[in-house]
Write an enzyme that holds these catalytic residues in place. Structure first.
Site, PDB file in Angstrom:
ATOM      1  N   ASP A  27      48.735  86.940 106.529  1.00 59.62           N
ATOM      2  CA  ASP A  27      49.520  85.015 106.699  1.00 59.62           C
ATOM      3  C   ASP A  27      48.053  85.736 105.809  1.00 59.62           C
ATOM      4  OD1 ASP A  27      51.628  85.412 107.699  1.00 59.62           O
ATOM      5  OD2 ASP A  27      50.551  84.545 109.189  1.00 59.62           O
ATOM      6  N   GLU A 191      59.042  80.635 103.412  1.00 59.25           N
ATOM      7  CA  GLU A 191      58.123  79.837 104.079  1.00 59.25           C
ATOM      8  C   GLU A 191      57.016  80.253 103.628  1.00 59.25           C
ATOM      9  OE1 GLU A 191      58.280  82.368 107.246  1.00 59.25           O
ATOM     10  OE2 GLU A 191      58.185  84.169 106.693  1.00 59.25           O
TER      11      GLU A 191
END
Length: 513
Positions: A27, A191
């Site tokens: 991420d 997300e």
């Protein structure tokens, strides 16, 4: 610089190959300040947390710091998969800011005016369960906002992106959530949003479709709360780069744009790629072979970002001779470090690890807080460490291994026995099971231990061979196992010591090649 045991992306001819980091910096998010690029990534409950990496050209990276030295208040034992999820890094008002969502605590923030120095204690910007993947935006009028996603596992909500207002100093949320996009139908598992403003448009860049096979979506609006148009701008296409999404956009001084994202390689973790970005009618088109809908596919090899000059080839540290009085930045514990687990000064040139008196299954590697881990930096590696410990009755052991949902290690016991152990767990808060597979009496308590990561056994596992040597030259294999990824992380190198309170072992010459 010694680059053994690490992946080199810079091809030395003005071009690079993806991934730029063959390492589990999950991420990733990025910011440019002048001529410097800074990146952070998810660290879950590994401590220190929130790694900070630096680059001059987006291709060659080094780790320079951690923003979090200790997680509070509940991480004194491993809680695999919890903690720091999908952070964002920004530069505003003379400070660096990192926000992240702890799925069990809420929106957390830390900042600093010296990225190489100490970061502020963590501030809870909003207490909540299930809020994740946060990113701030300071608007032109001074107002501040934060975008976030939701963790279905904690709050029963998923595939929705929300925006709320913050105080201008970025320390607390001052409004309720406004759902700005529901991706349940068109972009399931939406997300990881990142928030930007460019040419009068608000942009939210977010992954959808799930980690293994998803895509990158860009949402655009003239109003911070929407409504937002959406475009898919990056997907796998005809490449082998699966699920190319979740990352950050950055613009160079010369106007070039680049997107940093991850690719999930299972046991190797979520490795880092960069993609060129072209803006067309105020929409970003990422990668190459862009179609009429502005969706491209990832590049495998490409010309390096034009930063105006060439910089030396660098890589994140891997080997460690333990000559410093502080641990190298490549190391992280499985939980908050109590401070009395190790010493670098008791026997200079050695890392002394102490037993903490853990008993029964709490002494299994997966369950121990005092395991020192390191991210893999290449698809294949040989890792060797020398271990010495005082003679004893066989109650104490010191080990080198690989951590993950399926794991293994080779260890020396204080009675002169080398053992090979396999372990496995279902992940999260589950306990592990361990099995003694082989042992060998060598009578010595000073030995070289080695793990050799051969490469992919299959899509999810890598073959690891464990061996030992008395002279550091001639190694004897004791067993092999198939390593798997951990909980939301790739497999990791691991060293640890277990035994009676006050027992110890000295680790030296940790080499990755």
């Amino acid at each position: 610089m010694d680059l053994k045991g690490r992946w080199i992306s810079d091809l030395g001819n003005g071009r690079f190959r993806n991934p730029v980091l063959y390492a589990d910096y999950s991420d990733p998010d990025i910011v440019r300040v002048g001529e410097d690029f800074y990146m952070t990534a998810s660290s879950f409950t590994y401590v220190p947390g929130l790694p900070v990496l630096h680059s001059k050209d987006l291709v060659n990276w080094e780790i320079i710091n951690y923003a979090v030295k200790e997680l509070q208040p509940i991480y004194d034992k491993p809680q695999h998969g919890c903690g720091v999820w999908a952070p964002s890094i920004r530069y505003h008002n003379g400070k660096f800011w990192i926000y992240y969502g702890d799925p069990d605590l809420g929106i957390m923030m830390t900042n600093t005016d010296n990225i190489y120095g100490e970061w502020s204690p963590l501030t809870c910007v909003k207490e909540a369960v299930g809020i994740i993947d946060t990113c701030p935006l300071w608007d032109d009028d001074g107002k501040a906002y934060i975008v976030h996603g939701y963790a279905n596992s904690r709050c029963g909500i998923k595939s929705k992106i929300a925006v709320c207002e913050m105080s201008q100093d970025g320390t607390k949320v001052i409004s309720e959530d406004t759902i700005v996009f529901d991706g349940t139908v068109s972009h399931p598992t939406l997300e990881g949003p990142k928030f930007y403003k460019r040419n009068g448009y608000y942009y939210i860049m977010a992954p959808a479709g799930g980690v293994p096979t998803g895509w990158e979506v860009v949402f655009r609006s003239k109003n911070v709360y929407g409504p937002y148009e959406d475009r898919i701008v990056l997907r796998q296409g005809k490449t082998d780069i699966n699920g190319p999404h979740q990352g950050g956009w950055v613009e160079l001084e010369n106007g070039e744009s680049w997107f940093v994202h991850f690719q999930d390689l299972e046991v190797y973790g979520r490795v880092v790629h960069i993609q060129p970005v072209t803006w067309i009618n105020d929409w970003p088109a990422m990668g190459e072979n862009v179609d009429s809908g502005l969706c491209g596919q990832p590049v495998l090899e490409y010309k390096k970002p034009n930063v105006g000059k060439e910089y030396p080839i660098t890589a994140v540290a891997a080997s460690d001779d333990f000559s410093s009085n502080t641990l190298g930045l490549q190391w992280q514990w499985q939980a908050n470090n109590c401070g009395d687990w190790y010493s670098l000064t008791e026997n200079p040139g050695n890392l002394r690890l102490y037993g903490i008196g853990a008993k029964d299954d709490d002494a299994y590697m997966w369950n121990l807080p005092n395991v020192l881990t390191q991210i893999w930096q290449a698809p294949s590696m040989i890792t060797t460490v020398k271990i010495s410990m005082p003679k004893g009755t066989g109650k104490n052991k010191a080990a080198l291994g690989v951590a993950g949902l399926k794991y293994g290690y080779i260890a020396i016991k204080d009675n002169g026995t080398v053992i090979f152990v396999k372990g496995e767990t279902s992940g999260g808060g589950a306990k592990a099971k361990e099995y003694l597979v082989a042992d060998k009496i060598i009578t010595e308590t000073s030995v070289y231990l080695r793990t050799e990561i051969i490469g992919h056994r299959n899509a999810m596992e890598a073959k690891v061979v464990c061996s030992y040597s008395l002279d550091g030259k001639h190694f004897n294999a004791l067993g092999e196992f198939d390593a798997m990824q951990g909980k939301w992380v790739g497999a990791k190198h691991a060293i640890f010591m277990t035994g009676e309170q006050g027992s110890y072992a000295d680790f030296s010459d940790f080499e990755v090649m």
